[in-house]
Write a protein that holds these residues in place. Structure first.
Motif: not given
Ligand code: AMP
Ligand code: GLY
Length: 419
Positions: A388-392
């Protein structure tokens, strides 16, 4: 860099090797991939070849018969056994260190000696061969006690505990089987895994990752081979990678070259970011598992070319690696009883459904095909990787995939990459 039809043999059968096969299959210059012995997850991208991974002559002969240009050795045991020496001896490029250089992982005492000689920051440690030395070291370093078996132990030879009886019992068990050990100072602070490509002289770092080594949520329970990981590390100091390259990897590679045992392959720097600065917790001489599963999908450079350049001493020409700017998280599904005594043979469902989710893929580790379904065949069964774009975002995707998979009695951590 080289011809447009490079054939590669990947040695190993775990999640790390599946991730390497997957990464190699995305390099347009890699024309064919074989895996010895591989696992069911690799079957689409690689031709599986049966046989021993730790018999150096057998691996070299297999590489010759298959006509491969490059052998990539995944696990430590074949390297310690001399597989890379035999493959290179047969005139084939090999990604992986010689048996001599693999002692950086094969012996904790040797690794300490090299680090001290190279001025690499690490925990102060004492090599012990009898109980009285252990008692002296406990008194010197205090709690928590850190006791490490001096040999390959699949991530399970280390005990870190406040309980003196438990620390002593671990030491006694190691001595009872004729081994020796290292007692060392406890390192406090977050852990980071940094992989470095080394061609004997030059060092090119990959992107750092963090591994969750304890079996249970909240970093509780026994040490395992690793229950999940994520990359990149949004909280890491911006100069972390260059600092580790300059103070850890380069001096180590120079020291190994000076000793006449150059290090070619992947130097895994297991680090603790302590209040006193970066310290080496351990070296491994191969890609980490499960960190490879999150680092490789983020790589924008062609993996086959990077590994070939490493194996042939051409890293200086190859230069730095490029990254996609995305994040990845993986969560490991483990068999019931892992890591103490894993029960295998359970039916696994939902892998195809998880694989079909967008930005999710399943990496096989201990799986085997039985008729038309998969069953577990090892302690760590599979990894669900989310990108994804972020770890979250990557984390949510990994857990959405894991929610679709079943294995009776299987367990996974629910707090991987919870930042
Ligand atoms: P090793 O096999 O040396 O990587 O050790 C396995 C795990 O034990 C490491 O990832 C750490 O979590 C822990 N460990 C090892 N050495 C130390 C140390 N000196 N201080 C604190 N934790 C340690
Ligand atoms: N993830 C820890 C290791 O590969 O040793």
């Amino acid at each position: 860099m080289y011809g447009s039809s490079v054939k590669v043999l990947v040695v190993g059968n775990g999640g790390r090797e599946h991730a390497l096969v997957r990464g190699l299959s995305l390099d347009p210059q890699v024309s064919e991939i074989f895996a010895l012995p591989g696992n069911p997850g690799m079957a689409g991208a690689a031709t599986l070849v049966a046989g021993s991974t730790t018999d150096p002559d057998y691996v070299a002969e297999t590489a010759i018969e298959l006509g491969v240009d490059l052998v990539v050795v995944g696990p430590e045991a074949p390297l310690v056994a001399g597989v890379a020496d035999a493959v290179r001896g047969a005139g084939i490029a090999c990604f992986g260190p010689s048996a001599q250089a693999a002692r950086l992982e094969g012996s904790k005492a040797f690794a300490k000696e090299v680090m001290v000689a190279a001025g690499v920051p690490t925990a102060t440690g004492v090599h012990c061969r009898e109980m009285s030395q252990v008692e002296d070291a406990f008194a010197r370093f205090g709690t928590p006690y850190v006791v490490k078996e001096d040999g390959l132990a699949a991530g399970k030879g280390v005990v870190v505990t406040d309980n003196e009886d438990a620390a002593r019992a671990h030491a006694a068990a190691i001595f009872a089987r004729g081994g020796s050990l290292v007692v060392e100072e406890f390192l406090d602070g977050p852990e980071v895994s940094l992989f470095c490509l080394c061609d004997g002289e030059n060092v090119v770092p990959l992107s750092p990752a963090q591994d969750f080594k304890r079996a249970l949520d909240g970093n509780d329970g026994p040490n395992t081979g690793g229950m999940g990981s994520y990359s990149p590390l949004p909280w890491a100091p911006p100069d972390l990678v260059s600092q580790v390259v300059n103070t850890v990897a380069v001096p180590t590679v120079q020291e190994m070259a000076r000793r006449g045992t150059p290090f070619v392959g992947l130097l895994y720097c297991g680090l603790a970011l302590t209040s006193k600065g970066v310290r080496v917790v351990e070296f491994n001489v191969r890609f980490g598992d499960p960190e490879t599963q999150v680092v490789i999908p983020r790589l924008a450079s062609p993996l086959g070319q990077a590994l070939f350049a490493t194996a042939t001493g051409k890293l200086a020409d190859f230069g730095d690696l490029q990254w996609k700017g995305t994040a990845a998280v993986d969560v490991i599904l483990a068999s019931p009883g892992y890591p103490q005594s894993a029960q295998t043979g359970g039916k696994i469902t939902g892998v195809t459904q998880a694989d079909a989710l967008e930005n999710v893929h399943v990496i096989h580790a201990g799986t085997k095909r039985e008729g038309d379904h998969l069953v577990s065949s090892g302690g760590r069964v599979l990894a669900v990787v989310g990108e994804g774009a972020t770890v979250e975002q990557a984390r949510q995707r990994a857990y959405a995939g894991m929610a679709l998979i079943t294995l009776e009695g299987g367990h996974y951590r629910t707090d991987i990459a919870q930042l």
